[in-house]
Design a protein around this motif. Structure first.
Motif, short mmCIF file in Angstrom:
data_model
loop_
_atom_site.label_atom_id
_atom_site.label_comp_id
_atom_site.label_asym_id
_atom_site.label_seq_id
_atom_site.Cartn_x
_atom_site.Cartn_y
_atom_site.Cartn_z
N LEU A 309 -10.65 48.32 -81.51
CA LEU A 309 -11.86 48.60 -80.70
C LEU A 309 -13.11 48.13 -81.42
O LEU A 309 -14.12 47.80 -80.78
N ALA A 310 -13.07 48.07 -82.77
CA ALA A 310 -14.24 47.58 -83.51
C ALA A 310 -14.45 46.09 -83.28
O ALA A 310 -15.54 45.56 -83.48
N GLY A 311 -13.35 45.40 -82.88
CA GLY A 311 -13.47 43.96 -82.63
C GLY A 311 -12.59 43.10 -83.49
O GLY A 311 -12.70 41.87 -83.47
N ILE A 312 -11.71 43.71 -84.27
CA ILE A 312 -10.75 42.91 -85.04
C ILE A 312 -9.77 42.27 -84.08
O ILE A 312 -9.26 42.93 -83.16
N VAL A 336 -6.33 53.50 -73.72
CA VAL A 336 -7.27 53.85 -74.81
C VAL A 336 -7.96 52.57 -75.27
O VAL A 336 -9.14 52.55 -75.57
N ILE A 337 -7.17 51.51 -75.28
CA ILE A 337 -7.74 50.18 -75.56
C ILE A 337 -7.66 49.37 -74.28
O ILE A 337 -6.57 49.15 -73.74
N PRO A 338 -8.81 48.95 -73.74
CA PRO A 338 -8.79 48.20 -72.47
C PRO A 338 -8.17 46.82 -72.62
O PRO A 338 -8.24 46.22 -73.70
N MET A 339 -7.58 46.32 -71.56
CA MET A 339 -6.91 45.02 -71.58
C MET A 339 -7.88 43.90 -71.93
O MET A 339 -7.51 42.93 -72.59
N ARG A 341 -10.13 43.90 -74.12
CA ARG A 341 -10.28 43.78 -75.58
C ARG A 341 -9.12 42.96 -76.13
O ARG A 341 -9.30 42.10 -76.98
N ILE A 342 -7.91 43.21 -75.60
CA ILE A 342 -6.73 42.42 -76.00
C ILE A 342 -6.93 40.96 -75.62
O ILE A 342 -6.71 40.05 -76.41
N ASP A 344 -9.73 39.36 -75.14
CA ASP A 344 -10.76 38.74 -76.00
C ASP A 344 -10.12 38.28 -77.31
O ASP A 344 -10.31 37.15 -77.77
N ALA A 345 -9.31 39.16 -77.91
CA ALA A 345 -8.68 38.85 -79.20
C ALA A 345 -7.76 37.64 -79.07
O ALA A 345 -7.86 36.68 -79.87
N VAL A 346 -6.91 37.63 -78.06
CA VAL A 346 -5.91 36.56 -77.93
C VAL A 346 -6.56 35.24 -77.56
O VAL A 346 -6.21 34.18 -78.09
N GLU A 347 -7.59 35.31 -76.72
CA GLU A 347 -8.30 34.07 -76.36
C GLU A 347 -8.94 33.44 -77.59
O GLU A 347 -8.92 32.23 -77.78
N ARG A 348 -9.47 34.27 -78.49
CA ARG A 348 -10.08 33.76 -79.71
C ARG A 348 -9.03 33.13 -80.64
O ARG A 348 -9.24 32.06 -81.20
N ILE A 349 -7.90 33.81 -80.75
CA ILE A 349 -6.81 33.27 -81.59
C ILE A 349 -6.34 31.94 -81.02
O ILE A 349 -6.17 30.96 -81.76
N LEU A 350 -6.16 31.87 -79.71
CA LEU A 350 -5.69 30.63 -79.08
C LEU A 350 -6.73 29.54 -79.22
O LEU A 350 -6.40 28.37 -79.48
N LEU A 351 -8.04 29.89 -79.12
CA LEU A 351 -9.08 28.88 -79.25
C LEU A 351 -9.03 28.22 -80.63
O LEU A 351 -9.09 26.99 -80.74
N VAL A 352 -8.85 29.02 -81.68
CA VAL A 352 -8.74 28.45 -83.03
C VAL A 352 -7.51 27.55 -83.12
O VAL A 352 -7.58 26.43 -83.62
N LYS A 353 -6.38 28.00 -82.57
CA LYS A 353 -5.15 27.22 -82.65
C LYS A 353 -5.25 25.91 -81.87
O LYS A 353 -4.82 24.86 -82.34
N PHE A 354 -5.86 25.97 -80.68
CA PHE A 354 -6.04 24.73 -79.91
C PHE A 354 -7.00 23.79 -80.62
O PHE A 354 -6.71 22.61 -80.81
N ASN A 355 -8.13 24.31 -81.08
CA ASN A 355 -9.14 23.44 -81.71
C ASN A 355 -8.67 22.87 -83.04
O ASN A 355 -9.16 21.86 -83.50
#
Ligand code: IDD
Length: 603
Positions: A309-312, A336-339, A341-342, A344-355
C-alpha cells in the motif's frame, strides 16, 4: 499469429495493456516477487511466474565462477520463466556497486566516496558504462546501483557507498545512470525508465530516502530531520535520477521521523510516483517489509499490506515466495489492497522489462564475455584511483614537499597492513558481502606491486608489514611509504562509535614515522578516521579511500606520473565528539575541511 504483447512493432503501452488483460491475479502477484538465487528453481519460475531473481552480496553460482557459469545459471532460471503460460521473462539483479564486485576477475573500481573526491561526473559515467558491459558479460541486465545516499555522519557503516556529504556532489554523480543505462533521449517523457538493450543495464537509485541521515550514522535507523531538510539534502539526487530515466528505486531500511520508509506511502506513492512522476518500479530491500514489525516477520500479512500500500512494486522476498504470494492474494481478495495498486505495480515492472528489451532478448549469451576485467576497464579504474586520492599533507613545511617521491633511490621501505592486501584495498562488497583479506580471491594490483612496478629498477624496495623502530633506523632507507587503515566491512558491521584506526596501524606509523626516515602515510578507509594524533609525526599524508583492484593508480600520483587533484568529498573531523559535522554547519572546526586537497604537478 503471436499475441500483441509479443510484437516488438507495437507501442510498449499497447503491449502492456494486452499482456495485463491476459494475466491472472496469481501471475500478476508472481511478477511482484524477487527471489534469492538459492531459493529459485526453473520450476518455481515457471509455476509462479516469478518476476525476478537476485544475487545477494557474495552470492555466486560457483567460487571463481566464469562468465559462462553465470550465464548458464541465469539462462536456467530464464528458461523456466519463458516456459510459463504467458512467457514473461524474469529480470536478474545484483549489487554491482563498484564494478561487478561479486564476480571473480571483474574490474573493481573505487567505492563511491573515492569517486566523489574526483569531482568528475564524466569519469563516473564512463565507469557506469564499463560496469554495464561487465554485468552483461555475465548475463545480468539489472544492477542495484547507484547508491545516492548523502552520508551526513561517517560513523555510518555504509558511508563509503555515499559519494559525498554534499547533495550537490551526489547530484553530479547521478551521471553514472546514463553510463549504466544509456543517455535518455531529450524528447523522452519525464520519469519513464530508459535502457538501451544489449550492452546497457537497468539501474537502481537507492536507498529511498534519507538512508545517509540517520542519528549517529546508526544503520537502518532513524533520520530525524524536518521536511525541508529531507527535501534539500537527501531528495535532490532522486530528482536527477528520475530525469535521467532511472529504471528502479530501492526503498531504505531506515525511518524518517519514526516512520519506516518501507511503509511510507506519502513519500513513495505521493512524492516519488506522484510529484516526481517516476514510472519505473520501486523495489524493497532484502526482507525490508519483514522489518516493518519490531520483531522482523512477526506479522507478515501486515508487512505485505503496509509495504504494498506504501507503493512498493517488487518485494525482495527473498526466501519464501509462497508465503508472500498467499498473503498478498488474500489481501487482494479481501479488498484490503485494491486491484489498481496491483495493476500499478505490475505495469511498472512490465514497463522496465519491455524498455530493457527483455522480451526480445530474454536469453544471455557470451558476446560480452571478454569485457570482464578487460585491460581497458582496468585502465579506467586506474585513472579513477589516481583522481580519487586526496593529498592532505606534503612535507613538514611548505618549502620541503616530500611528494612526488623520487623513483630512483638506493633503498626504500614499504610498510603497513594495507600495502600488500588486495582485499583490504577493495573494501566491503567485494567477492564476499563483507569483502576479503589477502591477494587470492580475485585479480588486481596491490599498492606494493604498483610501487615495485613504478620505481627505478635499481631502487631496492623492502617490504615489512609491521617493522620495528630499530629495523627502520638501522637500514638507511631513503624514505618510507606506510599503507594502513580500516579492514573491509559492509552495512551494520561497519557502524563505528569511535572511528579510530585499529591496531597495529598506529604502532606501525609511530615505528616508521617517529625517527629520522621521511615517511608518507597512505590511509585506506571508507571514510574519515581519527588521524589527529599522528599528523605531526608524518611527513606526508594521503587519503586513498577504497581504491579497488587497480593499485597502480596510487603509485601514479605518489611518484609524480600524475599530479594529485582529489578534493575531500567529506569533512575530515578532528574528534568524533564533533560529529555530526558537515560543510556549512555553524560549529565547523575540521582537521581538513570539505573540498580540501593539496595539489602536486605531474613531473
Ligand atoms: O544485496 C541486495 C541488497 C542491497 O542491494 C542493499 O543495498 C542492501 O541494503 C542489502 N542488504 C542485504 C542483506 C543484509 C543482511 C543480510 C542479507 C542481505 C541485501 N541487500
Amino acid at each position: 499469429d503471436s499475441p500483441i504483447y509479443k510484437d516488438p512493432r507495437q507501442p510498449v503501452a499497447v503491449r502492456i495493456k494486452d499482456l495485463m488483460s491476459r494475466m491472472k491475479l496469481e501471475e500478476k502477484i508472481g511478477q511482484m516477487a524477487q527471489l534469492d538465487r538459492l531459493s529459485a528453481t526453473p520450476e518455481i519460475m515457471r509455476t509462479y511466474s516469478i518476476g525476478s531473481v537476485l544475487s545477494g552480496g557474495g552470492s555466486t553460482p560457483l567460487p571463481d565462477a566464469t562468465a559462462k557459469d553465470w550465464i548458464d545459471m541465469i539462462n536456467g532460471f530464464q528458461k523456466g520463466s519463458m516456459s510459463s503460460r504467458l512467457g514473461i521473462p524474469m529480470i536478474y539483479g545484483i549489487d554491482a556497486v563498484h564494478g561487478h564486485n561479486n564476480v571473480y576477475n571483474a574490474t573493481i573500481f573505487p567505492h563511491n566516496v573515492g569517486l566523489g573526491a574526483t569531482r568528475d561526473p564524466d569519469l563516473v559515467k564512463r565507469i557506469g558504462a564499463a560496469t554495464a558491459l561487465e554485468a552483461r558479460a555475465t548475463g545480468i541486465p539489472y544492477v542495484f546501483a547507484p547508491c545516492i545516499a548523502v552520508c551526513r555522519d561517517p560513523r555510518w557503516g555504509r558511508c563509503y557507498e555515499s559519494y559525498s556529504e554534499d547533495p550537490k556532489v551526489v547530484r553530479e554523480m547521478t551521471e553514472i545512470i546514463p553510463g549504466l543505462q544509456g543517455d535518455i533521449p531529450s524528447n523522452s517523457r519525464r520519469g519513464v525508465p530508459y535502457v538501451i538493450p544489449k550492452n546497457k543495464v537497468a539501474a537502481c537509485a537507492k536507498h529511498f530516502v534519507g538512508d545517509g541521515g540517520t542519528t549517529k550514522g546508526a544503520n537502518e535507523n532513524n533520520t530525524a530531520i524536518d521536511r525541508h531538510g529531507l527535501l534539500s539534502i537527501h531528495m535532490p539526487a532522486y530528482v536527477d535520477s528520475v530525469i535521467k530515466g532511472v529504471s528502479t528505486v530501492m526503498v531504505s531500511y531506515s525511518s524518517w521521523n519514526g516512520e519506516r520508509m518501507h511503509a511510507n506511502r506519502e513519500l513513495i506513492m505521493g512524492f516519488l510516483k506522484g510529484t516526481l512522476k517516476f514510472k519505473g518500479f520501486v523495489i524493497s530491500d532484502w526482507q525490508g517489509i519483514d522489518k516493518l514489525t519490531s520483531t522482523p516477520h512477526a506479522n507478515y500479512t501486515y508487512s505485505v499490506q503496509a509495504g504494498i500500500l506504501a507503493g512498493i512494486d517488487m518485494v525482495m522476498v527473498p526466501y519464501n515466495h509462497t508465503e508472500f504470494i498467499d498473503d498478498l492474494t488474500l489481501l487482494v481478495k479481501k479488498n484490503v489492497i485494491p486491484m489498481d495498486r496491483i495493476d500499478d505495480a505490475v505495469e511498472r515492472i512490465l514497463l522496465v522489462k519491455f524498455n530493457l528489451g527483455l522480451f526480445e532478448n530474454p536469453m544471455a549469451d557470451l558476446s560480452f564475455a571478454n569485457e570482464l576485467g578487460s585491460q581497458g576497464h582496468r585502465d579506467l579504474a586506474r585513472e579513477a584511483v589516481r583522481k580519487s586520492l586526496v593529498l592532505l599533507k606534503n612535507g613538514k613545511n611548505e618549502s620541503e614537499p616530500l611528494l612526488p617521491l623520487p623513483k630512483k633511490a638506493s633503498k626504500i621501505l614499504v610498510a603497513g597492513t594495507h600495502a600488500d592486501n588486495l582485499g583490504y584495498q577493495c573494501g566491503g562488497w567485494t567477492i564476499n558481502w563483507q569483502g576479503f583479506s589477502g591477494n587470492n580471491d580475485t585479480r588486481g594490483t596491490t599498492i606494493l606491486a604498483a610501487i615495485r612496478a613504478t620505481v627505478d629498477p635499481t631502487t631496492d624496495v623492502v617490504f615489512q608489514e609491521d617493522p620495528s623502530k630499530q629495523f627502520v633506523e638501522e637500514n638507511n632507507f631513503s624514505y618510507a611509504i606506510v599503507v594502513v587503515g580500516e579492514p573491509p566491512y559492509a552495512e551494520t558491521a561497519g557502524d563505528s562509535t569511535d572511528l579510530t584506526m585499529k591496531f597495529p596501524g598506529p604502532s606501525i606509523i609511530s615505528n616508521v614515522c617517529g625517527g629520522s626516515v621521511k615517511c608518507v602515510v597512505v590511509v585506506i578507509s571508507g571514510r574519515p578516521i581519527v588521524l589527529e594524533p599522528y599528523l605531526d609525526s608524518v611527513d606526508a599524508l594521503v587519503a586513498a579511500w577504497l581504491p579497488g583492484s587497480e593499485g597502480q593508480g596510487v603509485a601514479d600520483v605518489l611518484f609524480g606520473d600524475f599530479g594529485f587533484i582529489g578534493k575531500l568529498p567529506r569533512t575530515w573531523f578532528k574528534s568524533v565528539d564533533q560529529l555530526p559535522m558537515n560543510n556549512g554547519d555553524a560549529h565547523y572546526d575540521p582537521l581538513f575541511p570539505f573540498d580540501f586537497g593539496l595539489k602536486t604537478g605531474a613531473s
